[in-house]
Design a protein around this motif. Structure first.
Motif, PDB file in Angstrom:
ATOM      1  N   LEU A 146       0.838  -1.213   0.000  1.00 11.53           N
ATOM      2  CA  LEU A 146       0.000   0.000   0.000  1.00 11.53           C
ATOM      3  C   LEU A 146       0.867   1.255   0.000  1.00 11.53           C
ATOM      4  CD1 LEU A 146      -2.778   1.394   0.263  1.00 11.53           C
ATOM      5  CD2 LEU A 146      -2.513   1.224   2.731  1.00 11.53           C
ATOM      6  N   THR A 186       1.038   3.951  -3.147  1.00  6.77           N
ATOM      7  CA  THR A 186       0.669   5.368  -3.052  1.00  6.77           C
ATOM      8  C   THR A 186       1.857   6.263  -3.403  1.00  6.77           C
ATOM      9  OG1 THR A 186       0.944   5.133  -0.655  1.00  6.77           O
ATOM     10  CG2 THR A 186      -1.268   5.222  -1.449  1.00  6.77           C
ATOM     11  N   GLU A 209       2.094   6.213  -7.192  1.00  7.75           N
ATOM     12  CA  GLU A 209       1.062   7.056  -7.815  1.00  7.75           C
ATOM     13  C   GLU A 209       1.480   8.528  -7.770  1.00  7.75           C
ATOM     14  OE1 GLU A 209      -2.627   6.109  -5.798  1.00  7.75           O
ATOM     15  OE2 GLU A 209      -3.293   4.971  -7.545  1.00  7.75           O
ATOM     16  N   ARG A 210       2.040   8.910  -6.614  1.00 10.94           N
ATOM     17  CA  ARG A 210       2.448  10.313  -6.462  1.00 10.94           C
ATOM     18  C   ARG A 210       3.651  10.625  -7.359  1.00 10.94           C
ATOM     19  NH1 ARG A 210       3.468  12.386  -0.449  1.00 10.94           N
ATOM     20  NH2 ARG A 210       5.008  10.746  -0.576  1.00 10.94           N
ATOM     21  N   LEU A 265      -3.154   3.738 -10.065  1.00 11.88           N
ATOM     22  CA  LEU A 265      -2.929   2.290 -10.114  1.00 11.88           C
ATOM     23  C   LEU A 265      -4.171   1.559  -9.624  1.00 11.88           C
ATOM     24  CD1 LEU A 265       0.687   2.273  -8.614  1.00 11.88           C
ATOM     25  CD2 LEU A 265       0.022   2.114 -11.023  1.00 11.88           C
ATOM     26  N   VAL A 266      -4.319   0.317 -10.085  1.00 12.70           N
ATOM     27  CA  VAL A 266      -5.445  -0.514  -9.676  1.00 12.70           C
ATOM     28  C   VAL A 266      -4.893  -1.675  -8.860  1.00 12.70           C
ATOM     29  CG1 VAL A 266      -7.355  -1.962 -10.475  1.00 12.70           C
ATOM     30  CG2 VAL A 266      -6.746   0.132 -11.725  1.00 12.70           C
ATOM     31  N   LEU A 267      -5.518  -1.933  -7.704  1.00 14.06           N
ATOM     32  CA  LEU A 267      -4.963  -2.924  -6.785  1.00 14.06           C
ATOM     33  C   LEU A 267      -4.843  -4.315  -7.418  1.00 14.06           C
ATOM     34  CD1 LEU A 267      -3.945  -3.309  -3.876  1.00 14.06           C
ATOM     35  CD2 LEU A 267      -6.244  -4.031  -3.267  1.00 14.06           C
ATOM     36  N   MET A 306      -7.483  10.155  -0.024  1.00 15.73           N
ATOM     37  CA  MET A 306      -6.875   8.981  -0.649  1.00 15.73           C
ATOM     38  C   MET A 306      -7.767   8.500  -1.798  1.00 15.73           C
ATOM     39  SD  MET A 306      -4.219   8.858   1.209  1.00 15.73           S
ATOM     40  CE  MET A 306      -3.361   7.293   1.061  1.00 15.73           C
ATOM     41  N   ASP A 307      -7.168   7.750  -2.694  1.00 10.35           N
ATOM     42  CA  ASP A 307      -7.902   7.368  -3.900  1.00 10.35           C
ATOM     43  C   ASP A 307      -8.478   5.949  -3.808  1.00 10.35           C
ATOM     44  OD1 ASP A 307      -5.760   5.751  -4.139  1.00 10.35           O
ATOM     45  OD2 ASP A 307      -4.916   6.708  -5.902  1.00 10.35           O
ATOM     46  N   LEU A 346      -7.437   3.176  -4.869  1.00  9.87           N
ATOM     47  CA  LEU A 346      -6.494   2.108  -4.543  1.00  9.87           C
ATOM     48  C   LEU A 346      -6.468   1.838  -3.036  1.00  9.87           C
ATOM     49  CD1 LEU A 346      -3.703   0.715  -5.993  1.00  9.87           C
ATOM     50  CD2 LEU A 346      -2.779   2.106  -4.184  1.00  9.87           C
ATOM     51  N   TRP A 347      -6.493   2.910  -2.258  1.00  8.68           N
ATOM     52  CA  TRP A 347      -6.446   2.809  -0.809  1.00  8.68           C
ATOM     53  C   TRP A 347      -7.692   2.089  -0.295  1.00  8.68           C
ATOM     54  CZ3 TRP A 347      -8.270   5.291   3.864  1.00  8.68           C
ATOM     55  CH2 TRP A 347      -7.352   5.237   4.909  1.00  8.68           C
ATOM     56  N   GLN A 391      -9.572   0.073  -2.031  1.00 13.42           N
ATOM     57  CA  GLN A 391      -9.500  -1.340  -2.466  1.00 13.42           C
ATOM     58  C   GLN A 391      -8.606  -2.144  -1.525  1.00 13.42           C
ATOM     59  OE1 GLN A 391      -7.936  -0.870  -6.415  1.00 13.42           O
ATOM     60  NE2 GLN A 391      -9.756   0.212  -7.131  1.00 13.42           N
ATOM     61  N   TRP A 392      -7.529  -1.505  -1.097  1.00  8.13           N
ATOM     62  CA  TRP A 392      -6.598  -2.201  -0.192  1.00  8.13           C
ATOM     63  C   TRP A 392      -7.284  -2.542   1.137  1.00  8.13           C
ATOM     64  CZ3 TRP A 392      -4.655  -1.328   4.655  1.00  8.13           C
ATOM     65  CH2 TRP A 392      -3.571  -2.114   5.039  1.00  8.13           C
ATOM     66  N   ARG A 410      -0.061   9.241   3.322  1.00 10.23           N
ATOM     67  CA  ARG A 410       1.013   8.769   2.431  1.00 10.23           C
ATOM     68  C   ARG A 410       2.354   8.761   3.143  1.00 10.23           C
ATOM     69  NH1 ARG A 410      -2.444  11.926  -0.032  1.00 10.23           N
ATOM     70  NH2 ARG A 410      -3.483  11.246  -1.941  1.00 10.23           N
TER      71      ARG A 410
END
Lengths: 75, 348
Positions: A40, A44, A47-48, A54-56, B31-32, B34-35, B37-38, B165
């Motif tokens: 995780l 992140t 992405e930054r 991104l897709v998990l 957060m987006d 992805l977060w 989903q995690w 982050r």
């Protein structure tokens, strides 16, 4: 971040994991200390750094740091 | 009287605010997807309830508010008047203030006075510890009805300005794991037929020589001024790897010990109340327990990990399901300094 060496530096500096360029091809299961929270944090950061979302599920299929890098840069 | 004859008449619970799902939590922290989903995949907790208003950042519900609501529900379900309570025991890791103890604020609101009250500094095993203190107070004679309360509010730790982050994993995990809530139960020494006996309660410190799995620090005036040692340390941190590794095994040991002490077989159990760390961890623990014939009572997916309160959410549900002769076991592990806890119920 444009090279895999910069990617390795990111993993070393930001995640505090003791990895070398030789480790990037190893299975994540073989990386000492690696866990889902590192995934995780790394995702992140990527992405930054790259500005790409991104897709998990894509990351979960990546079973090495090298593959995560490839997903992140869209290779 | 024998402690194994003490009856658990009721349980009641209280949650602050509406359920906060992972999408809402992720957006509030900037957060987006992805977060979010995690959290879905690796934590498995779908919602939690928070004492903080996510729009304003204000703490809108106190632990005393939650404890009072839970206690009123438990008293009502038991058909017990507050005036008939002889002793109160409360467990929490997050009191509203160190003094006065939150238990006494709640007693005052309930109109209770002139009885002994106790507050335990406790974590995930706190509900069990409080149940045991209440149970032993009744068994010792001199008291007939005990009100047991437990709860937590992470409002003071929920920093809406935090940049997730940049948080290290040991702190990040807390943002997604925890929720707020309180629970309460009424115990009695009156052995009325058809009630649920609290057959066994175990609570044991097992952390000699072992580093803590979870640390919650507190800060005072000198800390605020930056003069005290340790001021730079995180208020809450977890050794989540040690927890992942140890808790399933400790839970299995607690189950085996409870069953052995009662001469019960695992197939005698109708319900199991496993530790409620997170949706994902609880599933792992249940798999390790391997109780195929017992129905699992789990709440953490909806409530989040609300620490001391968790066992009461499970108890409130199971009390409505336990038929005459049915048996249940509850298990809790406090990873702070590694406390094993559990209890066994039987409806007579």
């Amino acid at each position: 971040m444009t090279t895999i060496d910069e990617f390795v530096s990111l993993v070393q500096d930001e995640l505090g994991l003791d990895v070398t360029p030789e480790d990037v091809g190893r299975s994540l299961d073989e990386l000492a200390g690696w866990d889902s929270l590192h995934l995780l944090t790394l995702a992140t950061l990527l992405e930054r750094t790259t500005g790409r979302s991104l897709v998990l599920t894509d990351l979960l299929e990546a079973r090495s740091l090298e593959r995560i890098y490839a997903v992140a840069v869209g290779a | 009287m024998d402690a194994s004859d003490i009856r658990l008449l009721s349980a009641g619970t209280a949650l602050p605010g509406p359920p906060v799902d992972n999408v809402t939590l992720a957006r509030r922290f900037g957060m987006d997807d992805l977060w979010q989903q995690w959290i879905d995949v690796f934590i498995g907790t779908r919602t939690r309830h928070l004492s903080v208003d996510l729009d304003t950042g204000e703490t809108v519900v106190s632990l005393a508010d939650l404890g009072e609501r839970a206690a009123r529900r438990a008293l009502s379900a038991a058909g017990t008047d507050a005036a008939d309570i002889d002793v109160i025991v409360m467990g929490t890791a997050t009191p509203d203030a160190l003094m006065p103890a939150t238990v006494n604020e709640i007693a005052d609101r309930l109109g209770i006075d002139q009885i002994p009250t106790y507050q335990l500094q406790s974590g995930c095993s706190g509900a069990v510890q409080a149940l045991e203190v209440g149970r032993q107070m009744l068994a010792g004679g001199g008291h007939r009805n005990a009100l047991v309360i437990a709860g937590d509010s992470c409002a003071r730790h929920f920093d809406l300005e935090a940049d997730l982050r940049s948080l290290p994993p040991a702190e990040l995990v807390n943002v997604v794991l925890f929720g707020d809530g309180a629970g309460a139960a009424v115990l009695t020494s009156d052995p009325a037929p058809g009630t649920v006996a609290l057959r066994r309660v175990m609570t044991r410190f097992t952390g000699r020589g072992r580093a803590p799995g979870q640390i919650v620090r507190w800060f005072g005036q000198a800390d605020r001024a930056g003069r005290a040692a340790g001021i730079g340390e995180a208020a809450v941190s977890e050794d989540y790897k040690a927890i992942e590794e140890s808790v399933p095994e400790m839970a299995a040991e607690i189950l085996a010990e409870l069953l052995d002490s009662l001469d019960w077989k695992d197939t005698d159990l109708d319900f199991v109340l496993p530790p409620q760390l997170s949706g994902r961890m609880t599933a792992r623990i249940s798999e390790r327990l391997g109780l195929d014939t017992a129905e699992e009572i789990t709440c953490v997916g909806q409530t989040g990990n609300c620490g001391n309160a968790l066992a009461f959410f499970q108890l409130e549900e199971v009390l409505g399901l336990l038929g005459r002769g049915d048996r249940a076991v509850g298990i809790a592990v406090e990873s702070s300094k590694w406390i094993k806890a559990g209890f066994a119920l039987e409806r007579l």
